[in-house]
Design a protein around this motif. Structure first.
Motif, mmCIF file in Angstrom:
data_model
loop_
_atom_site.group_PDB
_atom_site.id
_atom_site.type_symbol
_atom_site.label_atom_id
_atom_site.label_comp_id
_atom_site.label_asym_id
_atom_site.label_seq_id
_atom_site.Cartn_x
_atom_site.Cartn_y
_atom_site.Cartn_z
ATOM 1 N N GLY A 11 1.098 -1.344 -0.048
ATOM 2 C CA GLY A 11 -0.306 0.002 -0.084
ATOM 3 C C GLY A 11 1.254 1.543 -0.029
ATOM 4 N N GLY A 12 0.089 2.157 -0.537
ATOM 5 C CA GLY A 12 0.995 3.666 -0.698
ATOM 6 C C GLY A 12 2.062 3.883 -1.231
ATOM 7 N N ASN A 13 3.283 5.065 -0.882
ATOM 8 C CA ASN A 13 4.392 4.926 -1.935
ATOM 9 C C ASN A 13 4.915 3.773 -1.271
ATOM 10 O OD1 ASN A 13 3.264 7.064 -3.198
ATOM 11 N ND2 ASN A 13 3.464 8.595 -2.050
ATOM 12 N N TYR A 14 6.119 3.627 -1.796
ATOM 13 C CA TYR A 14 6.689 2.766 -1.755
ATOM 14 C C TYR A 14 8.161 3.644 -0.976
ATOM 15 C CZ TYR A 14 4.396 -1.386 -3.119
ATOM 16 O OH TYR A 14 3.836 -2.064 -3.409
ATOM 17 N N ALA A 15 9.175 2.869 -0.199
ATOM 18 C CA ALA A 15 10.074 3.881 0.413
ATOM 19 C C ALA A 15 11.154 3.632 -0.714
ATOM 20 C CB ALA A 15 11.058 3.208 1.983
ATOM 21 N N LYS A 65 8.347 3.813 -11.047
ATOM 22 C CA LYS A 65 7.756 4.872 -10.252
ATOM 23 C C LYS A 65 7.776 4.969 -8.939
ATOM 24 C CE LYS A 65 4.775 5.244 -14.490
ATOM 25 N NZ LYS A 65 3.037 4.877 -14.766
ATOM 26 N N LYS A 66 7.140 5.739 -8.012
ATOM 27 C CA LYS A 66 6.849 6.474 -6.283
ATOM 28 C C LYS A 66 5.872 4.613 -6.081
ATOM 29 C CE LYS A 66 8.344 10.484 -5.593
ATOM 30 N NZ LYS A 66 7.823 11.838 -4.504
ATOM 31 N N LYS A 67 5.451 4.321 -6.972
ATOM 32 C CA LYS A 67 3.600 3.388 -6.261
ATOM 33 C C LYS A 67 4.123 1.282 -6.528
ATOM 34 C CE LYS A 67 0.815 6.509 -5.188
ATOM 35 N NZ LYS A 67 -1.065 7.055 -5.935
ATOM 36 N N GLU A 68 5.728 1.886 -7.257
ATOM 37 C CA GLU A 68 6.465 0.183 -7.603
ATOM 38 C C GLU A 68 7.290 0.477 -6.552
ATOM 39 O OE1 GLU A 68 5.254 -0.173 -12.540
ATOM 40 O OE2 GLU A 68 7.335 1.948 -12.148
ATOM 41 N N PRO A 69 6.991 -1.392 -6.468
ATOM 42 C CA PRO A 69 8.153 -1.410 -5.404
ATOM 43 C C PRO A 69 9.677 -1.856 -5.979
ATOM 44 C CG PRO A 69 6.496 -2.799 -5.588
ATOM 45 C CD PRO A 69 5.930 -2.360 -6.435
ATOM 46 N N LYS A 70 10.210 -1.533 -5.429
ATOM 47 C CA LYS A 70 11.749 -1.068 -6.023
ATOM 48 C C LYS A 70 12.378 -2.806 -5.726
ATOM 49 C CE LYS A 70 11.184 2.699 -6.252
ATOM 50 N NZ LYS A 70 9.262 3.750 -5.511
ATOM 51 N N PHE A 71 11.961 -3.296 -4.710
ATOM 52 C CA PHE A 71 12.519 -4.798 -4.468
ATOM 53 C C PHE A 71 11.574 -5.697 -4.088
ATOM 54 C CE2 PHE A 71 13.692 -2.606 -0.625
ATOM 55 C CZ PHE A 71 13.087 -3.731 -0.366
ATOM 56 N N TYR A 72 12.073 -6.915 -4.792
ATOM 57 C CA TYR A 72 11.029 -8.329 -3.903
ATOM 58 C C TYR A 72 11.584 -9.028 -2.698
ATOM 59 C CZ TYR A 72 7.427 -7.202 -7.252
ATOM 60 O OH TYR A 72 5.774 -6.181 -7.636
ATOM 61 N N TYR A 219 14.963 -3.615 -18.043
ATOM 62 C CA TYR A 219 14.001 -4.652 -17.842
ATOM 63 C C TYR A 219 13.299 -4.870 -16.396
ATOM 64 C CZ TYR A 219 16.002 -5.417 -22.588
ATOM 65 O OH TYR A 219 16.310 -5.947 -23.363
ATOM 66 N N SER A 220 12.161 -4.422 -15.723
ATOM 67 C CA SER A 220 11.416 -5.090 -15.536
ATOM 68 C C SER A 220 10.733 -6.210 -15.214
ATOM 69 C CB SER A 220 10.016 -3.627 -14.827
ATOM 70 O OG SER A 220 9.515 -3.757 -13.343
ATOM 71 N N LEU A 221 11.223 -7.094 -13.481
ATOM 72 C CA LEU A 221 10.710 -8.356 -13.733
ATOM 73 C C LEU A 221 9.981 -8.885 -12.163
ATOM 74 C CD1 LEU A 221 14.343 -9.877 -14.361
ATOM 75 C CD2 LEU A 221 12.549 -9.710 -16.252
ATOM 76 N N SER A 222 8.931 -8.137 -12.544
ATOM 77 C CA SER A 222 8.325 -8.274 -11.322
ATOM 78 C C SER A 222 7.672 -10.338 -11.215
ATOM 79 C CB SER A 222 7.088 -7.899 -11.275
ATOM 80 O OG SER A 222 6.498 -8.550 -10.435
ATOM 81 N N PRO A 223 7.280 -10.465 -10.076
ATOM 82 C CA PRO A 223 7.069 -12.368 -9.925
ATOM 83 C C PRO A 223 5.868 -11.392 -8.999
ATOM 84 C CG PRO A 223 8.579 -11.454 -7.424
ATOM 85 C CD PRO A 223 8.983 -10.403 -9.304
ATOM 86 N N GLY A 224 5.672 -10.640 -9.110
ATOM 87 C CA GLY A 224 4.473 -10.382 -8.557
ATOM 88 C C GLY A 224 2.650 -9.733 -9.568
ATOM 89 N N SER A 225 3.223 -9.943 -10.862
ATOM 90 C CA SER A 225 2.670 -10.065 -11.917
ATOM 91 C C SER A 225 1.498 -10.726 -12.301
ATOM 92 C CB SER A 225 3.670 -10.672 -13.214
ATOM 93 O OG SER A 225 2.659 -10.723 -14.964
ATOM 94 N N LYS A 226 0.772 -10.524 -12.623
ATOM 95 C CA LYS A 226 -0.946 -10.995 -12.332
ATOM 96 C C LYS A 226 -1.364 -11.841 -13.983
ATOM 97 C CE LYS A 226 -3.726 -6.922 -14.775
ATOM 98 N NZ LYS A 226 -4.396 -6.653 -15.253
ATOM 99 N N TYR A 227 0.063 -12.110 -14.253
ATOM 100 C CA TYR A 227 -0.107 -12.700 -15.508
ATOM 101 C C TYR A 227 0.589 -14.583 -15.200
ATOM 102 C CZ TYR A 227 -1.855 -8.650 -17.878
ATOM 103 O OH TYR A 227 -2.648 -7.474 -17.996
#
Length: 343
Positions: A11-15, A65-72, A219-227
């Motif tokens: 939630g919110g902006n990420y550090a 962006k500020k609302k995107e996680p920088k790491f997992y 490249y952005s690699l997100s394990p949180g992808s809904k796909y």
């Protein structure tokens, strides 16, 4: 095996820095001799400083962006049965971590410059911890809370009596406190379990911090992808996207079993826990059909985890079945962590 994947925060902006999270992972090293400390490591390096981890993660965030996680954060928690299989806990867990991250990259349905993602394409740092502490959300703390509240009230009354602002017997109240301490439902080594208490037994587990961006910062690699796995046309080109969570959770189990020669029981598998939720009749049927020795071990594991056991459900007792199923789902909450992703 319990695996969780979570963004740096919900939630919110990420550090904008990973410093707080890295500092949290350093907590076990406080007060230890250098030889006893657990250091950060990655696929090829054995000792990496906390400062270097923060620098590498924080500088690898181009165009996020500020609302995107920088790491997992990936947490890998072997069960007590799995930990017993290890010969050298520290070195074996490092070896396993490096294999887990290979499974991680192979679970992406993505390409970089026309080729599948390789382990060299990700930036990650891992750290082994050997302790766990009871949290306020743990079942033991919640169910001990009524006793904790009464004990706190009695201690406050004793302080008031000592100050002269309340009349009464200190000894009577102390006896009641002692009684409540022993009557609390959850105990460890003869003491009431309280928040912050260290958990008994081998609690070794792995924390992994992995950058959202690939190692080239392009490249952005997100394990949180809904796909899970799909191809989409972007700017006139077909592009692969997605992260297959099921594949990842299943592969890390296979990797552990193959690496350490572990014979996994039915109830320890990710697929069984998933079937419990999606197809309970199939789950209980499979459980009851296990060979005698395997079924005995399965029941022992479930009892140790405080999970109620129920035989296959007659179809004509639908309401009773639903009631029992809800109770079982509640009891299996912790075990199901291996099938979740915290996003």
């Amino acid at each position: 095996m319990y695996i969780t994947i979570t963004p740096q925060k919900l939630g919110g902006n990420y550090a904008q820095s990973s410093a707080d999270f890295v500092g949290y992972l350093e907590k076990e090293n406080e007060g230890l001799n250098e030889s006893d400390k657990e250091h950060f490591f990655n696929q090829h390096m054995e000792v990496i400083s906390a400062g270097e981890v923060v620098k590498e993660i924080d500088e690898n965030t181009a165009k996020l962006k500020k609302k995107e996680p920088k790491f997992y954060s990936i947490t890998v928690s072997p069960s007590s049965y799995e930990l017993k299989r290890l010969q050298n806990s520290r070195e074996d867990l490092k070896k396993y971590t490096r294999e887990v991250m290979k499974d991680y990259v192979s679970s992406f349905h993505r390409e970089i410059n026309g080729r599948p993602i390789h382990i060299r394409d990700i930036k990650y740092f891992a750290k082994i911890e050997h302790q766990r502490f009871f949290k306020g959300t743990d079942k033991q703390i919640i169910e001990n809370q009524a006793f904790a509240t009464k004990i706190l009230q009695l201690k406050n009354e004793i302080r008031q009596i000592e100050r002269g602002s309340l009349e009464g017997s200190i000894s009577i109240r102390q006896k009641e406190i002692n009684h409540l301490e022993h009557q609390a439902p959850h105990q460890q080594n003869g003491k009431r379990i309280v928040q912050g208490m260290s958990k008994d037994g081998n609690q070794s587990h792995i924390h992994i911090i992995v950058s959202r961006k690939d190692a080239s910062n392009a490249y952005s690699l997100s394990p949180g992808s809904k796909y899970k796995a799909s191809d989409v046309k972007m700017n006139g080109k077909w592009v692969k996207r997605g992260f297959d969570r099921d594949r990842f959770f299943k592969e890390v189990e296979k990797t552990f079993d193959r690496t350490f020669g572990y014979q996994r029981n039915f109830v320890e598998t990710y697929q069984a826990r998933k079937d419990f939720i999606k197809n309970p009749n199939h789950y209980f049927s499979a459980l009851m059909k296990l060979p005698t020795n395997e079924k005995a071990l399965a029941i022992k594991i479930l009892k140790e985890r405080k999970i109620p056991i129920m035989p296959p459900i007659p179809k004509h007792k639908v309401q009773l079945a639903l009631k029992g199923f809800r109770q079982l789902k509640k009891g299996l909450k912790v075990a199901l962590e291996s099938g979740t992703i915290g996003i």
